[in-house]
Design an enzyme around this catalytic site. Structure first.
Site, PDB file in Angstrom:
ATOM      1  N   HIS A  68       5.326   4.876  10.468  1.00 32.98           N
ATOM      2  CA  HIS A  68       5.067   4.933  11.508  1.00 32.98           C
ATOM      3  C   HIS A  68       6.255   3.984  12.918  1.00 32.98           C
ATOM      4  O   HIS A  68       7.224   3.392  12.321  1.00 32.98           O
ATOM      5  CB  HIS A  68       3.899   3.130  11.374  1.00 32.98           C
ATOM      6  CG  HIS A  68       3.093   2.641  13.026  1.00 32.98           C
ATOM      7  ND1 HIS A  68       2.319   4.013  13.537  1.00 32.98           N
ATOM      8  CD2 HIS A  68       2.526   1.317  13.130  1.00 32.98           C
ATOM      9  CE1 HIS A  68       2.096   3.232  14.651  1.00 32.98           C
ATOM     10  NE2 HIS A  68       2.286   1.953  14.620  1.00 32.98           N
ATOM     11  N   GLU A  74       5.060  -6.074  11.776  1.00 38.62           N
ATOM     12  CA  GLU A  74       5.336  -7.343  12.910  1.00 38.62           C
ATOM     13  C   GLU A  74       6.240  -7.980  11.951  1.00 38.62           C
ATOM     14  O   GLU A  74       6.669  -8.948  12.864  1.00 38.62           O
ATOM     15  CB  GLU A  74       4.219  -7.364  13.025  1.00 38.62           C
ATOM     16  CG  GLU A  74       3.076  -9.025  11.560  1.00 38.62           C
ATOM     17  CD  GLU A  74       2.744  -7.853  11.567  1.00 38.62           C
ATOM     18  OE1 GLU A  74       2.113  -6.496  10.887  1.00 38.62           O
ATOM     19  OE2 GLU A  74       1.636  -7.745  10.285  1.00 38.62           O
ATOM     20  N   ASP A 128      -2.121   7.315  17.225  1.00 41.36           N
ATOM     21  CA  ASP A 128      -2.355   5.779  16.063  1.00 41.36           C
ATOM     22  C   ASP A 128      -2.674   4.631  17.054  1.00 41.36           C
ATOM     23  O   ASP A 128      -4.533   4.123  16.546  1.00 41.36           O
ATOM     24  CB  ASP A 128      -0.480   5.754  15.154  1.00 41.36           C
ATOM     25  CG  ASP A 128      -1.103   4.190  14.016  1.00 41.36           C
ATOM     26  OD1 ASP A 128      -1.898   4.980  12.604  1.00 41.36           O
ATOM     27  OD2 ASP A 128      -1.347   3.250  14.348  1.00 41.36           O
ATOM     28  N   GLU A 180     -29.911   0.517   9.651  1.00 47.75           N
ATOM     29  CA  GLU A 180     -30.159   0.832  10.609  1.00 47.75           C
ATOM     30  C   GLU A 180     -29.565   1.219  11.600  1.00 47.75           C
ATOM     31  O   GLU A 180     -28.927   2.341  11.741  1.00 47.75           O
ATOM     32  CB  GLU A 180     -31.931   1.362  11.769  1.00 47.75           C
ATOM     33  CG  GLU A 180     -32.487   1.342  10.385  1.00 47.75           C
ATOM     34  CD  GLU A 180     -32.865   2.690   9.908  1.00 47.75           C
ATOM     35  OE1 GLU A 180     -32.536   3.272  10.117  1.00 47.75           O
ATOM     36  OE2 GLU A 180     -33.851   2.705   8.874  1.00 47.75           O
ATOM     37  N   SER A 216       0.443  -1.487  -0.050  1.00 45.99           N
ATOM     38  CA  SER A 216      -0.537   0.363  -0.272  1.00 45.99           C
ATOM     39  C   SER A 216       0.793   1.171   0.295  1.00 45.99           C
ATOM     40  O   SER A 216       0.509   1.864  -0.836  1.00 45.99           O
ATOM     41  CB  SER A 216      -0.925   0.267   1.164  1.00 45.99           C
ATOM     42  OG  SER A 216      -1.841   0.923   1.360  1.00 45.99           O
ATOM     43  N   SER A 253       8.894 -12.031  -4.960  1.00 46.09           N
ATOM     44  CA  SER A 253       7.918 -11.460  -4.254  1.00 46.09           C
ATOM     45  C   SER A 253       6.674 -11.212  -5.249  1.00 46.09           C
ATOM     46  O   SER A 253       7.230 -11.276  -6.556  1.00 46.09           O
ATOM     47  CB  SER A 253       8.349  -9.725  -3.594  1.00 46.09           C
ATOM     48  OG  SER A 253       7.027  -9.049  -3.890  1.00 46.09           O
ATOM     49  N   GLU A 273     -26.349   2.751   7.457  1.00 46.10           N
ATOM     50  CA  GLU A 273     -25.999   4.472   6.837  1.00 46.10           C
ATOM     51  C   GLU A 273     -24.546   5.077   7.687  1.00 46.10           C
ATOM     52  O   GLU A 273     -24.994   6.079   7.236  1.00 46.10           O
ATOM     53  CB  GLU A 273     -27.109   4.813   7.908  1.00 46.10           C
ATOM     54  CG  GLU A 273     -28.628   4.620   6.891  1.00 46.10           C
ATOM     55  CD  GLU A 273     -29.533   4.814   7.800  1.00 46.10           C
ATOM     56  OE1 GLU A 273     -29.974   5.649   8.344  1.00 46.10           O
ATOM     57  OE2 GLU A 273     -31.002   4.822   6.821  1.00 46.10           O
TER      58      GLU A 273
HETATM   59  P1  NAD Z   1       1.422  -3.667   2.768  1.00 53.24           P
HETATM   60  O1  NAD Z   1       0.764  -5.313   3.872  1.00 53.24           O
HETATM   61  O2  NAD Z   1       0.069  -3.506   2.071  1.00 53.24           O
HETATM   62  O3  NAD Z   1       2.642  -4.747   2.206  1.00 53.24           O
HETATM   63  C1  NAD Z   1       3.868  -4.900   2.450  1.00 53.24           C
HETATM   64  C2  NAD Z   1       4.345  -5.269   1.626  1.00 53.24           C
HETATM   65  O4  NAD Z   1       5.679  -5.685   2.220  1.00 53.24           O
HETATM   66  C3  NAD Z   1       3.853  -5.858   1.008  1.00 53.24           C
HETATM   67  O5  NAD Z   1       4.658  -5.205  -0.710  1.00 53.24           O
HETATM   68  C4  NAD Z   1       5.107  -7.163   0.967  1.00 53.24           C
HETATM   69  O6  NAD Z   1       5.127  -8.172  -0.447  1.00 53.24           O
HETATM   70  C5  NAD Z   1       6.193  -6.653   1.423  1.00 53.24           C
HETATM   71  N1  NAD Z   1       6.911  -8.140   2.549  1.00 53.24           N
HETATM   72  C6  NAD Z   1       6.000  -8.492   3.056  1.00 53.24           C
HETATM   73  N2  NAD Z   1       7.497  -9.139   3.857  1.00 53.24           N
HETATM   74  C7  NAD Z   1       8.890  -8.790   3.144  1.00 53.24           C
HETATM   75  C8  NAD Z   1      10.372  -9.488   3.106  1.00 53.24           C
HETATM   76  N3  NAD Z   1       9.668 -10.218   4.409  1.00 53.24           N
HETATM   77  N4  NAD Z   1      10.489  -8.660   3.126  1.00 53.24           N
HETATM   78  C9  NAD Z   1      10.782  -7.913   1.173  1.00 53.24           C
HETATM   79  N5  NAD Z   1       9.517  -7.581   2.021  1.00 53.24           N
HETATM   80  C10 NAD Z   1       8.143  -7.922   2.164  1.00 53.24           C
HETATM   81  O7  NAD Z   1       2.116  -2.824   3.916  1.00 53.24           O
HETATM   82  P2  NAD Z   1       1.334  -0.827   4.669  1.00 53.24           P
HETATM   83  O8  NAD Z   1       0.284  -0.769   5.111  1.00 53.24           O
HETATM   84  O9  NAD Z   1       1.581   0.044   2.704  1.00 53.24           O
HETATM   85  O10 NAD Z   1       2.055  -0.973   5.648  1.00 53.24           O
HETATM   86  C11 NAD Z   1       3.654  -0.717   5.368  1.00 53.24           C
HETATM   87  C12 NAD Z   1       3.941   0.280   7.026  1.00 53.24           C
HETATM   88  O11 NAD Z   1       3.425   1.770   6.525  1.00 53.24           O
HETATM   89  C13 NAD Z   1       4.536   0.313   7.699  1.00 53.24           C
HETATM   90  O12 NAD Z   1       4.756   0.417   9.244  1.00 53.24           O
HETATM   91  C14 NAD Z   1       2.409   0.905   8.551  1.00 53.24           C
HETATM   92  O13 NAD Z   1       2.382   1.056   9.669  1.00 53.24           O
HETATM   93  C15 NAD Z   1       2.470   1.753   7.704  1.00 53.24           C
HETATM   94  N6  NAD Z   1       1.827   3.145   7.526  1.00 53.24           N
HETATM   95  C16 NAD Z   1       0.073   2.298   6.657  1.00 53.24           C
HETATM   96  C17 NAD Z   1      -0.804   2.971   6.033  1.00 53.24           C
HETATM   97  C18 NAD Z   1      -1.939   2.363   5.402  1.00 53.24           C
HETATM   98  O14 NAD Z   1      -2.754   2.709   4.813  1.00 53.24           O
HETATM   99  N7  NAD Z   1      -1.445   1.151   4.691  1.00 53.24           N
HETATM  100  C19 NAD Z   1      -1.005   4.405   6.638  1.00 53.24           C
HETATM  101  C20 NAD Z   1       0.403   5.187   7.028  1.00 53.24           C
HETATM  102  C21 NAD Z   1       1.528   4.447   7.046  1.00 53.24           C
HETATM  103 MG    MG Z   2      -3.590   5.693  11.879  1.00 60.22          MG
HETATM  104 MG    MG Z   3      -1.778   1.869  12.774  1.00 61.35          MG
HETATM  105 MG    MG Z   4     -32.626   5.776   9.866  1.00 57.98          MG
END
Ligand code: NAD
Ligand code: MG
Ligand code: MG
Ligand code: MG
Ligand code: MG
Ligand code: MG
Length: 336
Positions: A108, A84, A191, A227, A27, A51, A231
């Protein structure tokens, strides 16, 4: 009030000629990588062998390497894999390749704040965390805007970490919208609290209790779903656009009167005390310890059981059936 930083406050030179490794292409990863690249920054994506994301990143014109090689090539390493998993990947692939004087960055604060990752003293450590999911970070950027970020400096080894964090925020489009300084501690604790007490935990339990109350009183589950759940989006959209006042202007005076007279009967001072207890568990590290243990020892058994149990609630069953009557909702799934 917090100070807000915009494009004109950024010293862009600190990023010039530097290589940024984006570790993970999910993401946030895809959005950071593509936005930085479009801003002329040299980007390399670090992924594990095999990957699925690698082909996507390459198709977008990005260089892809192993995490180890990407970090070794980088002046800034942004860690965007699931929270994690970060500590293990840090130990095995990032730490051995981190250049002195380079920067380690996060979206984060969890792993730094709870000391799952302890970087060496000779690197900068900063955070740039967009206040929105990755697809929005990318979409708004392409449209010429940006999503606001928070940023923080945890360790300033070079004396330029503050400038570097702000430049990174500009690189992903954040300073177009405005970015606010925080600390790793503040970002992490608030957060976790927001998602547990209000946004995810709080709202889901509120809806579930409302749905169950109507069903247990003999009302049809389909009606109860509309309800107490369906909504919700209409109400939240109005609040998101114009505060609670805009929502209250839009609803009937009857609804507004009931809002004032019944809301605090349902979400009571006892709920607020429970929120304080949740916050205390976050601040003490009790929640983090519990979650890390769940990931390490338990094979996530408890987490997966809870996921299954919640997915089987009658609210989810009736909801799936009703959403099938509204195919445009599925279109909305695809849109972002
Ligand atoms: P995600 O789950 O969308 O993406 C994880 C990516 O890491 C994937 O491309 C996966 O293939 C890769 N990956 C997994 N294990 C791996 C490994 N061992 N080596 C290399 N690549 C590996 O993660 P995300 O939601 O984008 O979150 C990433 C960070 O951004 C986190 O710290 C999260 O707290 C932070 N964050 C996320 C959001 C959100 O809306 N998703 C918003 C703000 C901050
Ligand atoms: Mg948050
Ligand atoms: Mg969070
Ligand atoms: Mg109503
Ligand atoms: Mg009204
Ligand atoms: Mg009504």
């Amino acid at each position: 009030m917090a100070k807000v930083f915009y494009d004109q406050d950024v010293n862009w030179d600190v990023l010039k000629g530097k290589t940024v490794a984006i570790v993970g292409y999910g993401s946030q990863g895809h959005a950071h990588a593509l936005n930085l690249k479009d801003n002329g920054v040299d980007v390399v994506v670090g992924l594990y062998a095999g990957s699925h994301s690698a082909a996507k990143a390459q198709a977008a014109g990005l260089a892809v390497k192993t995490v180890a090689d990407a970090v070794a090539a980088a002046d800034v390493t942004m860690v965007l894999i699931p929270d994690e998993k970060q500590a293990d990947v840090y130990q095995s692939e990032i730490k051995p390749n981190l250049k002195p004087g380079s920067a380690l960055a996060f979206a984060h604060g969890f792993n730094i704040h709870f000391k799952q990752i302890v970087p060496p003293a000779d690197v900068d450590v900063f955070m740039v965390a967009p206040k929105g999911p990755g697809h929005l970070v990318r979409r708004t950027f392409v449209e010429g805007g940006g999503v606001p970020d928070v940023f923080a400096v945890e360790q300033d080894a070079t004396g330029t970490c503050f400038d570097l964090a702000l430049a990174y925020a500009r690189g992903i489009g954040g300073t177009r919208a405005g970015v606010i300084q925080t600390s790793f501690q503040e970002e992490t604790e608030t957060d976790l609290f927001g998602e547990q007490a209000v946004l995810c935990g709080g709202i889901c339990q509120l809806i579930t209790n409302g749905f169950e109350t109507l069903c247990e009183a003999g009302y049809q589950p389909e009606i109860a779903y509309f309800e107490t759940f369906h909504e919700m989006k209409l109400i939240v959209d109005l609040m998101y656009e114009g505060g609670m006042a805009k929502m209250r202007k839009s609803i009937s005076d009857t609804a507004e009167y009931g809002d004032y007279t019944s809301g605090s009967r349902v979400v009571t001072p006892a709920s607020k005390q429970a929120m304080k207890d949740v916050l205390a568990d976050i601040q003490s590290g009790a929640f983090a310890k519990d979650w890390l243990l769940e990931n390490r020892a338990g094979g996530r058994a408890h987490f997966l059981a809870m996921r299954r149990q919640h997915a089987e609630h009658p609210l989810e069953k009736v909801g799936a059936k009703l959403r099938d009557m509204m195919p445009w909702l599925h279109d909305a799934d695809q849109k972002d």
